[in-house]
Design an enzyme around this catalytic site. Structure first.
Site, PDB file in Angstrom:
ATOM      1  N   GLY A  47       0.835  -1.320  -0.018  1.00  8.22           N
ATOM      2  CA  GLY A  47       0.166  -0.009  -0.182  1.00  8.22           C
ATOM      3  C   GLY A  47       0.752   1.203  -0.056  1.00  8.22           C
ATOM      4  O   GLY A  47       2.153   1.176   0.064  1.00  8.22           O
ATOM      5  N   TYR A  82     -16.914   2.720   6.641  1.00 12.29           N
ATOM      6  CA  TYR A  82     -15.445   2.751   6.919  1.00 12.29           C
ATOM      7  C   TYR A  82     -15.065   3.516   8.120  1.00 12.29           C
ATOM      8  O   TYR A  82     -14.196   2.965   8.743  1.00 12.29           O
ATOM      9  CB  TYR A  82     -14.835   3.507   5.425  1.00 12.29           C
ATOM     10  CG  TYR A  82     -13.380   3.850   5.662  1.00 12.29           C
ATOM     11  CD1 TYR A  82     -12.322   2.654   5.551  1.00 12.29           C
ATOM     12  CD2 TYR A  82     -13.035   5.204   5.823  1.00 12.29           C
ATOM     13  CE1 TYR A  82     -10.930   3.225   5.580  1.00 12.29           C
ATOM     14  CE2 TYR A  82     -11.690   5.543   6.096  1.00 12.29           C
ATOM     15  CZ  TYR A  82     -10.880   4.515   5.994  1.00 12.29           C
ATOM     16  OH  TYR A  82      -9.265   4.843   5.829  1.00 12.29           O
ATOM     17  N   ALA A  99      -5.204  -1.972   5.678  1.00 11.97           N
ATOM     18  CA  ALA A  99      -6.662  -1.601   5.962  1.00 11.97           C
ATOM     19  C   ALA A  99      -7.415  -1.984   4.708  1.00 11.97           C
ATOM     20  O   ALA A  99      -7.007  -2.279   3.593  1.00 11.97           O
ATOM     21  CB  ALA A  99      -6.681  -0.137   6.183  1.00 11.97           C
ATOM     22  N   ASP A 129      -2.843 -13.849   4.378  1.00 12.36           N
ATOM     23  CA  ASP A 129      -3.937 -13.262   4.279  1.00 12.36           C
ATOM     24  C   ASP A 129      -4.656 -12.461   5.671  1.00 12.36           C
ATOM     25  O   ASP A 129      -5.130 -13.475   6.499  1.00 12.36           O
ATOM     26  CB  ASP A 129      -4.963 -14.171   3.818  1.00 12.36           C
ATOM     27  CG  ASP A 129      -6.549 -13.503   3.391  1.00 12.36           C
ATOM     28  OD1 ASP A 129      -6.730 -12.262   3.682  1.00 12.36           O
ATOM     29  OD2 ASP A 129      -7.433 -14.326   2.672  1.00 12.36           O
ATOM     30  N   LYS A 174     -13.043   2.034  11.385  1.00 13.22           N
ATOM     31  CA  LYS A 174     -11.681   2.735  11.638  1.00 13.22           C
ATOM     32  C   LYS A 174     -11.798   3.065  13.105  1.00 13.22           C
ATOM     33  O   LYS A 174     -10.658   2.968  13.994  1.00 13.22           O
ATOM     34  CB  LYS A 174     -11.065   3.767  10.660  1.00 13.22           C
ATOM     35  CG  LYS A 174     -10.818   3.379   9.308  1.00 13.22           C
ATOM     36  CD  LYS A 174      -9.614   2.513   9.318  1.00 13.22           C
ATOM     37  CE  LYS A 174      -8.388   3.071   9.628  1.00 13.22           C
ATOM     38  NZ  LYS A 174      -7.331   2.107   9.203  1.00 13.22           N
ATOM     39  N   VAL A 177       1.329   3.830   2.245  1.00 16.80           N
ATOM     40  CA  VAL A 177       1.931   4.064   3.577  1.00 16.80           C
ATOM     41  C   VAL A 177       2.940   3.058   3.821  1.00 16.80           C
ATOM     42  O   VAL A 177       4.077   3.146   4.112  1.00 16.80           O
ATOM     43  CB  VAL A 177       0.961   4.127   4.668  1.00 16.80           C
ATOM     44  CG1 VAL A 177       1.760   4.465   6.052  1.00 16.80           C
ATOM     45  CG2 VAL A 177       0.161   5.517   4.586  1.00 16.80           C
ATOM     46  N   THR A 234      -9.479   0.003   2.482  1.00 11.77           N
ATOM     47  CA  THR A 234      -9.522   1.479   2.472  1.00 11.77           C
ATOM     48  C   THR A 234     -10.489   1.939   1.294  1.00 11.77           C
ATOM     49  O   THR A 234     -10.539   2.900   1.006  1.00 11.77           O
ATOM     50  CB  THR A 234      -7.981   1.915   1.980  1.00 11.77           C
ATOM     51  OG1 THR A 234      -7.667   1.248   0.903  1.00 11.77           O
ATOM     52  CG2 THR A 234      -6.880   1.829   2.912  1.00 11.77           C
TER      53      THR A 234
HETATM   54  N1  LIG Z   1      -5.879   6.490   1.554  1.00  7.76           N
HETATM   55  C1  LIG Z   1      -6.466   7.345   2.336  1.00  7.76           C
HETATM   56  O1  LIG Z   1      -6.792   8.543   1.842  1.00  7.76           O
HETATM   57  C2  LIG Z   1      -6.361   7.538   3.824  1.00  7.76           C
HETATM   58  C3  LIG Z   1      -6.831   8.681   4.481  1.00  7.76           C
HETATM   59  C4  LIG Z   1      -6.871   8.580   5.817  1.00  7.76           C
HETATM   60  C5  LIG Z   1      -6.336   7.432   6.488  1.00  7.76           C
HETATM   61  N2  LIG Z   1      -5.831   6.279   5.848  1.00  7.76           N
HETATM   62  C6  LIG Z   1      -5.276   5.165   6.628  1.00  7.76           C
HETATM   63  O2  LIG Z   1      -3.971   5.210   6.159  1.00  7.76           O
HETATM   64  C7  LIG Z   1      -3.540   3.494   6.407  1.00  7.76           C
HETATM   65  C8  LIG Z   1      -2.902   3.265   4.927  1.00  7.76           C
HETATM   66  O3  LIG Z   1      -3.503   3.714   3.942  1.00  7.76           O
HETATM   67  P1  LIG Z   1      -3.072   3.305   2.621  1.00  7.76           P
HETATM   68  O4  LIG Z   1      -3.673   4.472   1.696  1.00  7.76           O
HETATM   69  O5  LIG Z   1      -1.735   3.279   2.514  1.00  7.76           O
HETATM   70  O6  LIG Z   1      -3.789   1.850   2.168  1.00  7.76           O
HETATM   71  P2  LIG Z   1      -3.840   1.077   0.709  1.00  7.76           P
HETATM   72  O7  LIG Z   1      -2.803   1.666  -0.253  1.00  7.76           O
HETATM   73  O8  LIG Z   1      -5.102   0.843   0.079  1.00  7.76           O
HETATM   74  O9  LIG Z   1      -2.909  -0.089   1.302  1.00  7.76           O
HETATM   75  C9  LIG Z   1      -3.913  -1.276   1.903  1.00  7.76           C
HETATM   76  C10 LIG Z   1      -2.993  -2.273   2.439  1.00  7.76           C
HETATM   77  O10 LIG Z   1      -3.652  -3.085   2.859  1.00  7.76           O
HETATM   78  C11 LIG Z   1      -3.204  -4.485   2.446  1.00  7.76           C
HETATM   79  N3  LIG Z   1      -4.396  -5.655   2.585  1.00  7.76           N
HETATM   80  C12 LIG Z   1      -5.953  -5.148   2.689  1.00  7.76           C
HETATM   81  N4  LIG Z   1      -6.465  -6.280   2.645  1.00  7.76           N
HETATM   82  C13 LIG Z   1      -5.610  -7.404   3.140  1.00  7.76           C
HETATM   83  C14 LIG Z   1      -5.711  -8.765   3.227  1.00  7.76           C
HETATM   84  N5  LIG Z   1      -6.967  -9.250   3.207  1.00  7.76           N
HETATM   85  N6  LIG Z   1      -4.574  -9.419   3.444  1.00  7.76           N
HETATM   86  C15 LIG Z   1      -3.342  -9.029   3.411  1.00  7.76           C
HETATM   87  N7  LIG Z   1      -3.180  -7.542   3.261  1.00  7.76           N
HETATM   88  C16 LIG Z   1      -4.305  -6.898   2.799  1.00  7.76           C
HETATM   89  C17 LIG Z   1      -3.169  -4.277   1.098  1.00  7.76           C
HETATM   90  O11 LIG Z   1      -2.878  -5.231   0.199  1.00  7.76           O
HETATM   91  P3  LIG Z   1      -2.862  -5.423  -1.356  1.00  7.76           P
HETATM   92  O12 LIG Z   1      -2.042  -4.473  -2.235  1.00  7.76           O
HETATM   93  O13 LIG Z   1      -2.562  -7.015  -1.752  1.00  7.76           O
HETATM   94  O14 LIG Z   1      -4.425  -5.070  -1.488  1.00  7.76           O
HETATM   95  C18 LIG Z   1      -2.518  -2.861   1.155  1.00  7.76           C
HETATM   96  O15 LIG Z   1      -0.926  -3.278   1.251  1.00  7.76           O
HETATM   97  C19 LIG Z   1      -4.811   2.969   6.583  1.00  7.76           C
HETATM   98  O16 LIG Z   1      -4.921   2.406   7.947  1.00  7.76           O
HETATM   99  C20 LIG Z   1      -5.987   4.008   6.117  1.00  7.76           C
HETATM  100  O17 LIG Z   1      -7.189   3.686   6.720  1.00  7.76           O
HETATM  101  C21 LIG Z   1      -5.734   6.322   4.448  1.00  7.76           C
END
Ligand SMILES: NC(=O)c1ccc[n+]([C@@H]2O[C@H](COP(=O)([O-])OP(=O)(O)OC[C@H]3O[C@@H](n4cnc5c(N)ncnc54)[C@H](OP(=O)(O)O)[C@@H]3O)[C@@H](O)[C@H]2O)c1
Length: 294
Positions: free
Chosen positions: A10, A124, A59, A35, A128, A12, A61
């Site tokens: 992801g 969502y 997460a 998983d 969270k 982050v 997301t």
């Molecule tokens: N994105 C935003 O705008 C935002 C805003 C506020 C807060 N946040 C928080 O910041 C944090 C990081 O967000 P991000 O944008 O970096 O998220 P992201 O790019 O969507 O990455 C999510 C990660 O979780 C993994 N994942 C999801 N389901 C899985 C499963 N069943 N088994 C193994 N891995 C799994 C994904 O793997 P795959 O690649 O295999 O899917 C990916 O590595 C999260 O806690 C999010 O809630 C995000």
């Protein structure tokens, strides 16, 4: 030190992997290797690897899809953090976890502090918030960083969507009444490392750059900087028109006010966080460098 990183593919997670590398040996399973929906597999992994530090960037997301898949969102965003917190409390490890501006109800125009009463508007946001609450209740060593509008040079995000559309469209309509701070994943990782290594008081912190904008303002700045960097676009920044949230219906409700007070984190770190627009410039530079290389 043994470090477990979840969510390395992801936005982050990718940044955490390189930023925390100097601190120890990082184990970072992909979805194929672990998983995270599988509670027993997660437990076996924790027992086998015995990490002293867990970086949980995994997460569910997909904000809109969470409305129709609340069980999946609950497992990833609530039950998984609870399970990690339970392990962390048992062995005296530390958990770094990421949460969202969407835990707040988004009313008014003042920045929310970490003490503001929560009230998520979406499935969502609810999952969270319940994840944050489970970690806090566990009593484990933890930092929870609530961030907003995450983007980076890699992965799927608003900046990259705009850059794609800006090479094709002459005009766009973008929501102008949701206000917040776009946060690069790289900044999140860098500040996480600072917080951890400075051993600041544990708890919940807001983590975003300084300043505020709307999605429309963000889009216009993306195009303005991109043009200034000599890149070709079909769209001019002024051709990003305003649309109110009510005219852009989505399955999940989003807060209009996503302003996060940074005071607690800035005081704890004795530093001032950078401005969102400087951070955008840096992220665009990184994006175009990365494009040239690949
Ligand atoms: N994105 C935003 O705008 C935002 C805003 C506020 C807060 N946040 C928080 O910041 C944090 C990081 O967000 P991000 O944008 O970096 O998220 P992201 O790019 O969507 O990455 C999510 C990660 O979780 C993994 N994942 C999801 N389901 C899985 C499963 N069943 N088994 C193994 N891995 C799994 C994904 O793997 P795959 O690649 O295999 O899917 C990916 O590595 C999260 O806690 C999010 O809630 C995000």
């Amino acid at each position: 030190m043994k470090i477990l990183l979840l969510g390395q593919t992801g936005q982050v997670g990718f940044e955490l992997k390189r930023t925390f590398a100097p601190l120890g040996t990082i184990t970072a399973p992909t979805r194929d290797q672990l998983d995270l929906l599988n509670k027993e597999a997660v437990q076996r992994y924790l027992d086998k690897h015995q990490p002293a530090l867990i970086l949980n960037a995994a997460a569910y997301t997909a904000v809109d899809k969470a409305e129709s898949e609340p069980m999946l969102a609950t497992r990833l965003n609530t039950k998984l953090p609870a399970q990690l917190a339970e392990y962390t409390a048992q062995v005296g490890a530390t958990l770094l976890h990421y949460s969202s501006d969407y835990v707040y109800p988004g009313q008014g125009d003042k920045p929310f502090t970490e003490q503001t009463t929560t009230g998520p508007l979406s499935a969502y946001g609810k999952t969270k918030l319940e994840g944050d609450q489970a970690i806090t209740a566990s009593g484990c060593n933890h930092y929870i960083f609530r961030t907003s509008w995450v983007y980076s040079a890699r992965g799927h995000n608003f900046m990259k969507t705009m850059l794609r559309l800006g090479k094709d469209k002459k005009e766009l309509k973008v929501v102008s009444d949701q206000i917040g701070a776009p946060t690069p994943a790289r900044l999140i990782a860098q500040v996480s490392l600072l917080a951890y290594t400075h051993n600041i008081e544990q708890g919940v912190y807001h983590l975003a750059p300084r300043g505020e904008t709307s999605w429309q303002g963000f889009a216009r700045s993306i195009f303005r900087h991109t043009i200034n960097m000599g890149q070709e676009l079909t769209i001019a920044p002024e051709a990003v028109n305003s649309i109110p949230t009510k005219d852009y219906p989505t399955p999940a409700r989003r807060p209009l006010n996503s302003r996060l007070s940074l005071q607690k984190l800035e005081q704890a770190l004795s530093t001032q966080l950078p401005d969102w627009e400087d951070q955008l410039f840096q992220t665009l530079e990184e994006y175009f460098e990365y494009q040239e290389q690949s």
